[in-house]
Design a protein around this motif. Structure first.
Motif, short mmCIF file in Angstrom:
data_model
loop_
_atom_site.label_atom_id
_atom_site.label_comp_id
_atom_site.label_asym_id
_atom_site.label_seq_id
_atom_site.Cartn_x
_atom_site.Cartn_y
_atom_site.Cartn_z
N ASP A 126 50.74 61.75 5.01
CA ASP A 126 50.21 61.70 6.38
C ASP A 126 49.39 62.92 6.75
O ASP A 126 48.60 62.88 7.70
CB ASP A 126 51.37 61.55 7.38
CG ASP A 126 52.03 60.18 7.31
OD1 ASP A 126 51.38 59.26 6.78
OD2 ASP A 126 53.18 60.05 7.77
N SER A 180 43.95 62.35 11.70
CA SER A 180 44.50 60.98 11.72
C SER A 180 43.45 59.91 12.01
O SER A 180 43.62 58.75 11.61
CB SER A 180 45.62 60.89 12.76
OG SER A 180 45.13 61.19 14.05
N LYS A 183 42.20 57.49 9.27
CA LYS A 183 43.06 56.48 8.66
C LYS A 183 42.25 55.22 8.30
O LYS A 183 41.48 54.70 9.11
CB LYS A 183 44.19 56.09 9.61
CG LYS A 183 45.20 57.19 9.88
CD LYS A 183 46.13 57.40 8.70
CE LYS A 183 47.25 58.39 9.04
NZ LYS A 183 48.16 58.64 7.91
#
Length: 213
Positions: A126, A180, A183
């Motif tokens: 992540d 993020s 993604k």
């Protein structure tokens, strides 16, 4: 704009309207301003293809100019051109076909002759992507302390994330943090090594692609 030489009875240099004046072999000469032909403006098929290839490579390199300035710094001095132009010239000749398509495996983002990366592996989580490699310094103190250069490139959005002075070659591992909002995006990846004093560098190595999950 023209400039009169030697007063009102002299000749003139420069351009006035459609006329250009200059001094040649002891005489003042004027001629009509040259105009580009319609053919040259439009360009031949070969000219169009060259311009297209140039534009495609220029577009690719634009987001990573700072990286290739370091990567092609030494080579650019040999060629007496900017690092950006050296990178563009090399890759147009060696990593681009006649249609302008880029061969990412043949692409070089750094150019030099010290040892490159071996046994490169990629892992992700992540936080981002993690590069690992084998220490191939073979006891050479300078090579052991080379710093890693990493780059990942999102072709869809024409953006890149990179590191130009990461972990030492002997550490065998370095990471790039990925925000993020990337993604689901696919990245092309490269790795290289640069000496501690920034005077030696390896050829970059293409490490394949991954999708940031």
């Amino acid at each position: 704009m023209g400039k009169i030489e030697n007063g009102i009875n002299g000749g003139f240099t420069g351009t006035v309207g459609a006329v250009t004046g200059y001094y040649l072999n002891g005489k003042w000469v004027i001629r009509s301003k040259r105009r580009k032909s319609i053919k040259n403006k439009i360009g031949s098929a070969d000219q169009k293809a060259c311009r297209s290839r140039f534009t495609m490579m220029q577009t690719f390199l634009s987001p990573i100019v700072d990286f290739v300035r370091i990567g092609f710094n030494m080579e650019s001095k040999k060629r007496m051109m900017t690092a950006h132009n050296a990178a563009k010239s090399y890759n147009m000749l060696n990593a681009q076909n006649a249609a302008g398509e880029i061969d990412y495996e043949a692409l070089r983002l750094t150019f030099g002759n010290i040892s490159g990366a071996t046994d490169v592996k990629l892992e992700q989580d992540d936080m981002g992507v993690h590069f690992s490699w084998s220490d191939n310094s073979n006891g050479d103190y300078n090579r052991k302390h080379d710093q890693v250069m990493l780059l990942i490139y999102d072709l869809e959005n024409k953006t890149a994330i990179y590191e130009t002075g990461g972990a030492r070659r002997s550490k065998e591992r370095e990471s790039l943090e990925i925000p993020s909002f990337y993604k689901g995006k696919a990245f092309h990846t490269w790795i290289a090594f640069i000496s501690d004093d920034r005077t030696e560098i390896s050829m970059s190595t293409y490490c394949g692609t991954f999708i940031f999950l």
